[in-house]
Write a protein that holds these residues in place. Structure first.
Motif, PDB file in Angstrom:
ATOM      1  N   TYR A  42       0.922  -1.132   0.105  1.00  0.00           N
ATOM      2  CA  TYR A  42      -0.028   0.183  -0.244  1.00  0.00           C
ATOM      3  C   TYR A  42       0.580   1.153  -0.008  1.00  0.00           C
ATOM      4  N   GLN A  43       2.069   1.039   0.602  1.00  0.00           N
ATOM      5  CA  GLN A  43       2.809   2.165   0.649  1.00  0.00           C
ATOM      6  C   GLN A  43       4.056   2.525  -0.174  1.00  0.00           C
ATOM      7  N   HIS A  44       4.420   1.371  -0.785  1.00  0.00           N
ATOM      8  CA  HIS A  44       5.624   1.379  -1.679  1.00  0.00           C
ATOM      9  C   HIS A  44       5.567   1.028  -2.911  1.00  0.00           C
ATOM     10  N   GLU A  45       4.653  -0.074  -3.205  1.00  0.00           N
ATOM     11  CA  GLU A  45       4.389  -0.711  -4.637  1.00  0.00           C
ATOM     12  C   GLU A  45       2.966  -1.080  -4.786  1.00  0.00           C
ATOM     13  N   PRO A  46       2.060   0.237  -4.878  1.00  0.00           N
ATOM     14  CA  PRO A  46       0.904  -0.298  -4.888  1.00  0.00           C
ATOM     15  C   PRO A  46       0.175  -0.829  -6.233  1.00  0.00           C
ATOM     16  N   TYR A  47       1.199  -0.656  -7.322  1.00  0.00           N
ATOM     17  CA  TYR A  47       0.926  -1.340  -8.608  1.00  0.00           C
ATOM     18  C   TYR A  47       0.661  -2.604  -8.464  1.00  0.00           C
ATOM     19  N   LEU A  48       1.465  -3.422  -7.577  1.00  0.00           N
ATOM     20  CA  LEU A  48       1.103  -4.821  -7.245  1.00  0.00           C
ATOM     21  C   LEU A  48      -0.476  -5.161  -7.255  1.00  0.00           C
ATOM     22  N   ARG A  49      -1.300  -4.073  -6.781  1.00  0.00           N
ATOM     23  CA  ARG A  49      -2.627  -4.647  -6.634  1.00  0.00           C
ATOM     24  C   ARG A  49      -3.318  -4.177  -7.830  1.00  0.00           C
ATOM     25  N   ASP A  50      -2.609  -3.757  -8.830  1.00  0.00           N
ATOM     26  CA  ASP A  50      -3.436  -3.328 -10.250  1.00  0.00           C
ATOM     27  C   ASP A  50      -4.350  -4.587 -10.756  1.00  0.00           C
ATOM     28  N   PRO A  51      -5.571  -4.278 -10.963  1.00  0.00           N
ATOM     29  CA  PRO A  51      -6.282  -5.541 -11.534  1.00  0.00           C
ATOM     30  C   PRO A  51      -5.987  -6.048 -12.821  1.00  0.00           C
ATOM     31  N   VAL A  52      -4.960  -5.530 -13.614  1.00  0.00           N
ATOM     32  CA  VAL A  52      -4.719  -6.008 -14.973  1.00  0.00           C
ATOM     33  C   VAL A  52      -3.818  -7.199 -14.916  1.00  0.00           C
ATOM     34  N   ALA A  53      -3.427  -7.257 -13.583  1.00  0.00           N
ATOM     35  CA  ALA A  53      -2.938  -8.760 -13.158  1.00  0.00           C
ATOM     36  C   ALA A  53      -1.172  -9.026 -13.768  1.00  0.00           C
ATOM     37  N   TYR A  54      -0.883  -8.323 -14.661  1.00  0.00           N
ATOM     38  CA  TYR A  54       0.623  -8.105 -15.065  1.00  0.00           C
ATOM     39  C   TYR A  54       1.468  -8.386 -13.926  1.00  0.00           C
ATOM     40  N   PRO A  55       1.365  -7.232 -12.865  1.00  0.00           N
ATOM     41  CA  PRO A  55       2.489  -7.050 -11.849  1.00  0.00           C
ATOM     42  C   PRO A  55       2.474  -8.563 -10.915  1.00  0.00           C
ATOM     43  N   GLN A  95      12.045  -5.917 -15.462  1.00  0.00           N
ATOM     44  CA  GLN A  95      12.206  -4.584 -14.598  1.00  0.00           C
ATOM     45  C   GLN A  95      11.860  -3.330 -15.334  1.00  0.00           C
ATOM     46  N   PHE A  96      12.215  -3.322 -16.489  1.00  0.00           N
ATOM     47  CA  PHE A  96      11.602  -2.253 -17.350  1.00  0.00           C
ATOM     48  C   PHE A  96      10.391  -2.154 -17.378  1.00  0.00           C
ATOM     49  N   SER A  97       9.661  -3.039 -17.839  1.00  0.00           N
ATOM     50  CA  SER A  97       8.034  -3.143 -17.728  1.00  0.00           C
ATOM     51  C   SER A  97       7.335  -2.943 -16.533  1.00  0.00           C
ATOM     52  N   HIS A  98       8.030  -3.447 -15.356  1.00  0.00           N
ATOM     53  CA  HIS A  98       7.398  -3.094 -14.186  1.00  0.00           C
ATOM     54  C   HIS A  98       7.755  -1.776 -13.616  1.00  0.00           C
ATOM     55  N   LEU A  99       8.866  -1.386 -13.834  1.00  0.00           N
ATOM     56  CA  LEU A  99       9.300   0.011 -13.196  1.00  0.00           C
ATOM     57  C   LEU A  99       8.552   1.119 -13.978  1.00  0.00           C
ATOM     58  N   GLY A 100       8.668   0.957 -15.175  1.00  0.00           N
ATOM     59  CA  GLY A 100       7.733   1.846 -16.211  1.00  0.00           C
ATOM     60  C   GLY A 100       6.183   1.923 -15.869  1.00  0.00           C
ATOM     61  N   SER A 101       5.786   0.880 -15.709  1.00  0.00           N
ATOM     62  CA  SER A 101       4.177   0.754 -15.660  1.00  0.00           C
ATOM     63  C   SER A 101       3.786   1.432 -14.041  1.00  0.00           C
ATOM     64  N   SER A 102       4.746   1.024 -13.466  1.00  0.00           N
ATOM     65  CA  SER A 102       4.243   1.620 -11.951  1.00  0.00           C
ATOM     66  C   SER A 102       4.420   3.175 -11.856  1.00  0.00           C
ATOM     67  N   LEU A 103       5.143   3.833 -12.830  1.00  0.00           N
ATOM     68  CA  LEU A 103       4.999   5.291 -12.810  1.00  0.00           C
ATOM     69  C   LEU A 103       4.238   6.078 -13.856  1.00  0.00           C
ATOM     70  N   HIS A 104       3.977   5.199 -14.810  1.00  0.00           N
ATOM     71  CA  HIS A 104       2.941   5.562 -16.053  1.00  0.00           C
ATOM     72  C   HIS A 104       1.878   6.141 -15.714  1.00  0.00           C
ATOM     73  N   SER A 105       1.484   7.130 -16.483  1.00  0.00           N
ATOM     74  CA  SER A 105       0.384   7.977 -15.975  1.00  0.00           C
ATOM     75  C   SER A 105      -1.118   7.023 -16.462  1.00  0.00           C
ATOM     76  N   ARG A 106      -0.750   6.142 -17.380  1.00  0.00           N
ATOM     77  CA  ARG A 106      -1.987   5.365 -17.817  1.00  0.00           C
ATOM     78  C   ARG A 106      -2.308   4.282 -16.513  1.00  0.00           C
ATOM     79  N   THR A 107      -1.212   4.276 -15.653  1.00  0.00           N
ATOM     80  CA  THR A 107      -1.822   3.099 -14.710  1.00  0.00           C
ATOM     81  C   THR A 107      -2.733   4.242 -13.616  1.00  0.00           C
ATOM     82  N   PRO A 108      -3.840   3.635 -13.187  1.00  0.00           N
ATOM     83  CA  PRO A 108      -4.840   4.373 -12.466  1.00  0.00           C
ATOM     84  C   PRO A 108      -4.033   4.775 -11.062  1.00  0.00           C
ATOM     85  N   PHE A 109      -4.454   6.030 -10.921  1.00  0.00           N
ATOM     86  CA  PHE A 109      -3.871   6.781  -9.935  1.00  0.00           C
ATOM     87  C   PHE A 109      -3.731   5.883  -8.438  1.00  0.00           C
TER      88      PHE A 109
END
Length: 374
Positions: free
Chosen positions: A252-265, A310-324
């Motif tokens: 919740y505080q460091h890598e919330p992208y791991l909860r993204d429902p797209v399931a890639y992470p 790592q490129f895909s994961h790191l970029g996706s975590s910071l990308h604006s297309r990922t829900p806030f």
């Protein structure tokens, strides 16, 4: 008329590629899938004909030449998709992405398109040039193989179990060739002869007599791999919903992208945990005991896989297309970047060490030493 979903793992189907050559042509072709397919086939045939004419057909003695030409052609289409989705260009692939493969509009889809259009494209050009000059491209091929396989597996599984799973059609099965081709390529690459260094048996024996504490670089690599393995296990437990407070705070505080429902992470972390984590321990074993001749090749495969992931994961975590709610918080950006960059760096350093100083990993049989095979 709606375009059918067609194969697009890393490289959109050839049916969509002609759309990239003009806005007016895109609208006309979208109304006729058959015309779209025929145009794509004709463009590819024309490209291959030009290459055959310029090369005299000599390069086609190596089947990889055809594979690299086709994949480099589609890599450009991936780069166009990424640039268009990020707003740098417009009017080229919008129809295809919207109607054919909407999951390419996710942050992860955009990142793998960038990687394919830049890194894979550069590798294809380098390997095509090596084929033309009759040089070995085995090391580049193994790095490419790992990168491609990681991207394909995460992308396909994420589409199957993520939020876009309900939008898949039976034509999604046409992505299977993108798994079979790398499988065939891997078998052929491992069958190619290695370029062994011209070292004397005495030199190899001297290097292999050294204990781990006598090799400071390897001690450092072992420590890096141990830390990387611990982080791999921790993130695997995080996506498996471990109830520990540390896991809860991290997701919740460091890598919330791991909860993204797209399931890639989530798929990515599970692949790390069940496949990459055991390999890290095998690497430590290979750095401790001499003669593990399999390590140089497989270190290249895993270096490519982890670099792409790592490129895909790191970029996706910071990308604006990922829900806030799933984007990395700004107050932990630097720690997030540092840990993920260091995670990617470990396998690269291992592969570099194996390539530059391979004596410790050479077979211990006398007949295999002191030779150099081309």
């Amino acid at each position: 008329m709606q375009l059918p979903a067609v194969p697009g793992v890393l490289a959109p189907s050839l049916l969509a590629i002609p759309v990239a050559f003009g806005i007016n042509g895109a609208t006309a072709l979208a109304d006729s899938p058959l015309a779209l397919m025929l145009t794509g086939v004709l463009v590819l045939i024309g490209l291959c004909s030009i290459i055959i004419f310029l090369s005299g057909g000599n390069h086609f003695q190596d089947p990889f030449f055809c594979v690299f030409v086709v994949f480099s052609f589609t890599s450009i289409a991936d780069l166009i998709i990424a640039l268009e989705e990020d707003g740098f260009i417009s009017g080229f692939m919008e129809i295809y992405v919207r109607e054919g493969e909407p999951y390419l509009r996710t942050a992860h889809g955009i990142m793998i398109c960038y990687w394919d259009g830049i890194v894979h494209y550069g590798l294809y050009l380098a390997m095509i040039a090596a084929i033309g000059q009759r040089k070995s491209y085995r090391n580049l091929g193994l790095f490419w193989l790992g990168s491609l396989m990681m991207s394909i597996v995460v992308f396909l599984l994420g589409n199957l179990i993520g939020k876009y799973s309900s939008e898949l059609s039976p034509s999604f099965l046409l992505n299977l060739p993108y798994i079979l081709i790398p499988g065939w390529a891997g078998l052929r690459l491992f069958q190619q002869p290695r370029v062994l260094p011209n070292l004397s048996p005495d030199k190899v024996a001297e290097e292999q007599r050294k204990h781990l504490y006598q090799r400071p670089q390897d001690v450092g690599l072992v420590l890096v791999l141990l830390l990387t393995a611990a982080f791999t296990f921790f993130r695997g437990m995080v996506v498996l919903d471990c109830p520990a407070d540390s896991c809860f705070n991290y997701i919740y505080q460091h890598e919330p992208y791991l909860r993204d429902p797209v399931a890639y992470p989530k798929v990515q972390m599970l692949i790390y945990m069940f496949y990459v984590l055991p390999f890290f321990f095998l690497c430590i074993y290979g750095l401790v005991l001499p003669g593990c001749s399999w390590l140089p090749d497989w270190s290249l495969v895993f270096a490519g896989a982890v670099a792409q992931a790592q490129f895909s994961h790191l970029g996706s975590s910071l990308h604006s297309r990922t829900p806030f709610p799933y984007q990395t918080p700004e107050d932990v950006w630097w720690s997030f970047l540092l840990t993920n960059v260091l995670y990617a760096l470990g396998p690269q350093l291992l592969a570099l060490r194996c390539l530059r100083c391979p004596a410790f990993f050479l077979p211990t049989t006398p007949a295999s030493l002191g030779k150099k095979r081309q």
